[in-house]
Design a protein around this motif. Structure first.
Motif, PDB file in Angstrom:
ATOM      1  N   GLY A  65     -32.152 -19.028  26.659  1.00 34.47           N
ATOM      2  CA  GLY A  65     -32.944 -18.599  25.522  1.00 34.47           C
ATOM      3  C   GLY A  65     -34.346 -18.203  25.917  1.00 34.47           C
ATOM      4  O   GLY A  65     -34.671 -18.086  27.092  1.00 34.47           O
ATOM      5  N   GLU A  66     -35.186 -18.009  24.905  1.00 38.51           N
ATOM      6  CA  GLU A  66     -36.597 -17.724  25.128  1.00 38.51           C
ATOM      7  C   GLU A  66     -37.263 -19.008  25.621  1.00 38.51           C
ATOM      8  O   GLU A  66     -36.757 -20.104  25.358  1.00 38.51           O
ATOM      9  N   THR A  68     -39.604 -21.119  24.723  1.00 44.29           N
ATOM     10  CA  THR A  68     -39.790 -22.246  23.810  1.00 44.29           C
ATOM     11  C   THR A  68     -38.455 -22.871  23.422  1.00 44.29           C
ATOM     12  O   THR A  68     -38.288 -24.091  23.469  1.00 44.29           O
ATOM     13  N   ALA A  69     -37.476 -22.038  23.069  1.00 40.99           N
ATOM     14  CA  ALA A  69     -36.148 -22.538  22.702  1.00 40.99           C
ATOM     15  C   ALA A  69     -35.469 -23.187  23.904  1.00 40.99           C
ATOM     16  O   ALA A  69     -34.776 -24.197  23.766  1.00 40.99           O
ATOM     17  N   ASP A  72     -36.929 -26.630  24.260  1.00 39.15           N
ATOM     18  CA  ASP A  72     -36.381 -27.505  23.214  1.00 39.15           C
ATOM     19  C   ASP A  72     -34.966 -27.949  23.568  1.00 39.15           C
ATOM     20  O   ASP A  72     -34.603 -29.107  23.388  1.00 39.15           O
ATOM     21  N   SER A  73     -34.163 -27.029  24.086  1.00 33.74           N
ATOM     22  CA  SER A  73     -32.785 -27.348  24.460  1.00 33.74           C
ATOM     23  C   SER A  73     -32.738 -28.336  25.619  1.00 33.74           C
ATOM     24  O   SER A  73     -31.940 -29.277  25.622  1.00 33.74           O
TER      25      SER A  73
END
Length: 195
Positions: A65-66, A68-69, A72-73
């Motif tokens: 993902g990007e 930030t995502a 988070d993951s």
């Protein structure tokens, strides 16, 4: 029927390797002829300690993902100390910035040691590698096209490797696996751009 395409006759420009200890060396990766950049930085103590703890816990984190995502993951998979969040987030933003596209794949793992690993292509896009514990990645240095043997080089633990295009990489050879209980396992971060 032709055995060769026209593209096979075109000689590719020689890619250069740039290395430095200061973070200012990262700007050199903006030059298209730089194919491999080695930021030979010291590994901060919190990351060194955290690498040991992550290996003991058997951490294997993977996300896409990007930046930030992606972070988070990774955080949803394992509790990461602040120093690791800053490290992984900063390196993800760095690679996404160089790539001009934010979609990345991240893997933080302890790869199994190989007694005689083969050199493998790094991949077609941009790749960032950092070994936090154990012996770091080796690569074949570019040489003149007529050279038969390429020089094998190795990054230091904690160094950041930025790669553009396919490079021949391998983990360092492991001595007889049963006879090396004292050699530390590797903790490797691999960030790569997604198509």
């Amino acid at each position: 029927m032709s055995l060769f395409s026209e593209a096979s006759w075109v000689s590719l420009p020689r890619r250069s390797v740039v290395a430095g200890r200061d973070s200012a060396v990262l700007g050199e990766f903006l030059r298209p002829e730089v194919g491999l950049l080695l930021w030979d930085r010291p590994l901060p103590a919190p990351l060194r300690r955290g690498a040991r703890e992550m290996l003991q816990a058997g951490a294997r984190l993977e996300a896409e993902g990007e930046p930030t995502a992606l972070l988070d993951s990774l955080l949803a998979q394992a509790p990461l100390p602040q120093a690791w969040l800053a490290e992984l987030g900063g390196l993800a933003l760095l690679l996404a910035g160089f790539a001009g596209r934010p979609q990345l794949r991240a893997r933080l793992e302890a790869p199994c040691p190989e007694p005689a690993p083969a050199f493998r292509d790094s991949g077609p896009g941009l790749t960032l590698l950092c070994t936090y514990r154990g012996p770091a990645t080796q690569w074949l240095a570019p040489g003149p096209p007529e050279a038969t043997g390429a020089e094998i080089r190795q990054a230091a633990t904690g160094s950041v490797l930025l790669l553009r295009g396919a490079w021949k990489l391998r983990p360092p050879p492991s001595p007889a696996l049963s006879a090396s209980p004292g050699s530390p396992p590797r903790l490797l971060l691999r960030l790569e751009t997604l198509p």
